[in-house]
Enzyme design. Structure first.
Site, short mmCIF file in Angstrom:
data_model
loop_
_atom_site.label_atom_id
_atom_site.label_comp_id
_atom_site.label_asym_id
_atom_site.label_seq_id
_atom_site.Cartn_x
_atom_site.Cartn_y
_atom_site.Cartn_z
CE LYS A 154 -2.29 -1.99 3.44
NZ LYS A 154 -1.99 -3.39 3.15
CB ILE A 155 3.56 2.48 2.26
CG1 ILE A 155 2.63 2.51 3.48
CG2 ILE A 155 4.55 3.64 2.29
CD1 ILE A 155 3.31 2.24 4.82
CB CYS A 205 9.71 -4.70 2.21
SG CYS A 205 11.41 -4.38 2.63
CG ASN A 211 13.18 -8.26 4.89
OD1 ASN A 211 13.25 -8.36 6.10
ND2 ASN A 211 12.13 -7.74 4.29
CB THR A 232 9.54 5.56 6.05
OG1 THR A 232 9.12 4.98 4.82
CG2 THR A 232 10.08 6.94 5.83
NE ARG A 234 8.14 -2.21 11.99
CZ ARG A 234 7.22 -1.26 11.80
NH1 ARG A 234 7.56 -0.11 11.27
NH2 ARG A 234 5.96 -1.47 12.14
CG ASP A 258 9.91 7.82 10.55
OD1 ASP A 258 10.05 8.82 11.30
OD2 ASP A 258 8.90 7.11 10.56
CD GLU A 263 11.94 2.31 15.84
OE1 GLU A 263 12.44 2.61 14.75
OE2 GLU A 263 10.72 2.32 16.06
CG HIS A 295 8.38 4.49 14.21
ND1 HIS A 295 8.85 3.22 14.36
CD2 HIS A 295 7.31 4.37 13.38
CE1 HIS A 295 8.11 2.37 13.66
NE2 HIS A 295 7.17 3.05 13.06
P1 NAI Z 1 1.85 -3.90 2.84
O1 NAI Z 1 1.64 -5.19 3.54
O2 NAI Z 1 0.69 -3.27 2.13
O3 NAI Z 1 3.03 -4.05 1.78
C1 NAI Z 1 4.25 -4.68 2.01
C2 NAI Z 1 4.76 -5.15 0.66
O4 NAI Z 1 6.08 -5.61 0.86
C3 NAI Z 1 3.95 -6.30 0.08
O5 NAI Z 1 3.58 -6.03 -1.25
C4 NAI Z 1 4.90 -7.49 0.16
O6 NAI Z 1 4.74 -8.41 -0.91
C5 NAI Z 1 6.24 -6.79 0.08
N1 NAI Z 1 7.34 -7.58 0.62
C6 NAI Z 1 7.32 -8.60 1.51
N2 NAI Z 1 8.57 -9.05 1.74
C7 NAI Z 1 9.40 -8.31 0.96
C8 NAI Z 1 10.79 -8.30 0.72
N3 NAI Z 1 11.61 -9.16 1.34
N4 NAI Z 1 11.29 -7.40 -0.14
C9 NAI Z 1 10.48 -6.52 -0.78
N5 NAI Z 1 9.14 -6.49 -0.62
C10 NAI Z 1 8.61 -7.37 0.25
O7 NAI Z 1 2.45 -2.91 3.92
P2 NAI Z 1 2.46 -1.33 3.92
O8 NAI Z 1 1.22 -0.82 4.58
O9 NAI Z 1 2.80 -0.84 2.56
O10 NAI Z 1 3.68 -1.04 4.93
C11 NAI Z 1 5.01 -1.40 4.59
C12 NAI Z 1 5.90 -1.32 5.81
O11 NAI Z 1 6.01 0.03 6.22
C13 NAI Z 1 5.32 -2.03 7.07
O12 NAI Z 1 5.63 -3.40 7.06
C14 NAI Z 1 6.01 -1.30 8.19
O13 NAI Z 1 7.21 -1.97 8.47
C15 NAI Z 1 6.31 0.08 7.61
N6 NAI Z 1 5.51 1.13 8.24
C16 NAI Z 1 6.17 2.18 8.83
C17 NAI Z 1 5.48 3.20 9.43
C18 NAI Z 1 6.16 4.39 10.04
O14 NAI Z 1 5.52 5.18 10.75
N7 NAI Z 1 7.45 4.59 9.82
C19 NAI Z 1 4.01 3.16 9.52
C20 NAI Z 1 3.41 2.05 8.80
C21 NAI Z 1 4.16 1.07 8.21
#
Ligand code: NAI
Length: 332
Positions: A154-155, A205, A211, A232, A234, A258, A263, A295
């Site tokens: 999504k992001i 991711c 990873n 942004t 992990r 971020d 952290e 964060h």
């Molecule tokens: P999402 O679940 O919609 O998308 C994650 C994508 O990463 C999926 O398409 C998945 O297939 C892909 N993926 C899985 N393993 C992977 C790998 N080894 N290499 C590349 N891609 C891979 O999650 P969303 O909502 O897009 O969030 C992504 C990440 O952002 C979260 O897991 C979280 O760690 C981080 N996040 C950080 C925030 C912040 O405030 N800094 C807030 C929200 C999320």
């Protein structure tokens, strides 16, 4: 339902209390991070509500189980801090809040990218000191840059689309997508190609066992000299122990984070009268080409409303044995 909210700050209390006007749960707020030594706090509650740095490992889950916890409600998307297998074994349900506002993180990502590359943070500090010189503030256009977006959920998708609008060449990697397919001006590629071709790499991711430390001395060697890295997602996606030498050598020209590997010992804390308990982090803070935020990417009013309402709705559904689309279970 009695809910113990861990790692709670004022904003958690404000938004959860507002959302709770509908549910009328009994909520107690604890500033502490949940970990092995204090999991006993949860005694007498039905639910623990946790954030990204709470340690919901096997040992903690055992203690929660012994003390009657039935639900672990994560008020975040990432659940890398939860041992899902242990929760399943303990018959404790785990729920999270996927995609509460992917725009909040995506827009923040573009924001820190521009702030850093155009030296806006440096300029702002300098002007407050009444220094209006442009010396040392030269930046770079984002237009025309090749950007690698790792993780196209999504992001990542929103970030990639915004970068296309900026006139960037976007290469994306996601294990769910075949290499060399092109969608909306975004070319899906393998990781190696991204490492070799990208001027900017931005991580979106989840952190998994596969990873951890994907950005390390070895992968950095494949990257262009002067690569720009934005994280942004992990902290532990980057091996922080190799950052300082790569910043000093110029291999990394700019770094925006971020999130940080360790952290939980730093973020959300006021250390202004104390010290930074992490030497690498303390050194990183001194680089003019490193931008660190604590964060914060998710942190908008829109996101906080969705997080709070969805968290309580998840708890409500599980407690009534209704189907909850946000329930996360281990695949064992
Ligand atoms: P999402 O679940 O919609 O998308 C994650 C994508 O990463 C999926 O398409 C998945 O297939 C892909 N993926 C899985 N393993 C992977 C790998 N080894 N290499 C590349 N891609 C891979 O999650 P969303 O909502 O897009 O969030 C992504 C990440 O952002 C979260 O897991 C979280 O760690 C981080 N996040 C950080 C925030 C912040 O405030 N800094 C807030 C929200 C999320």
């Amino acid at each position: 339902m009695k809910i113990a909210v861990f790692s709670s700050q004022k904003h958690d209390k404000d938004f959860l209390s507002k959302a709770n006007e509908k549910y009328k749960f009994e909520i107690s707020y604890f500033k502490e991070l949940l970990h092995e030594k204090n999991a006993i706090i949860a005694k007498g509650f039905d639910v623990v509500c946790c954030f990204t740095n709470d340690e919901v490992n096997e040992k903690v889950i055992q203690i929660l189980k012994q003390n009657g916890i039935k639900i672990i409600a994560i008020r975040a998307t990432g659940i890398n801090n939860v041992d899902l297998k242990a929760a399943k074994k303990a018959n404790i349900k785990v729920v999270n809040v996927p995609g509460y506002s992917p725009h909040s993180v995506a827009e923040f990502t573009i924001g820190i990218m521009l702030t850093l590359i155009r030296r806006i943070n440096k300029a702002s500090t300098r002007i407050k000191d009444l220094n209006f010189s442009l010396e040392g503030l030269i930046g770079e256009d984002i237009f025309g840059k090749t950007v690698g977006v790792i993780g196209m959920g999504k992001i990542g998708q929103i970030v990639a689309n915004l970068l296309v609008c900026f006139g960037c060449e976007v290469l994306a990697y996601d294990p769910k997508k075949k290499s060399n397919t092109k969608e909306n001006g975004i070319l899906y590629s393998d990781l190696e190609k991204i490492y070799k071709k990208a001027d900017i790499i931005t991580l979106h991711c989840p952190l998994t066992q596969d990873n951890k430390h994907m950005i390390n001395s070895k992968t950095l060697k494949l990257m262009k000299d002067g690569v720009i890295i934005i994280n942004t997602a992990r902290g532990a996606l980057i091996d922080s122990s190799c950052l300082i030498e790569n910043l000093k050598s110029g291999k990394i020209s700019y770094l925006a984070m971020d999130v940080y590997e360790e952290e939980e010992n730093i973020f959300s804390k006021d250390l202004s009268t104390s010290y930074i308990p992490d030497d690498i982090f303390a050194i990183l803070l001194n680089f003019p080409n490193v931008l660190i935020t604590a964060h914060q990417a998710f942190f908008t009013k829109n996101a906080m409303n969705v997080i709070s309402n969805t968290t309580l709705d998840n708890i409500d559904k599980i407690s009534k044995n209704e189907k909850c689309v946000n329930e996360q279970t281990a695949k064992i």
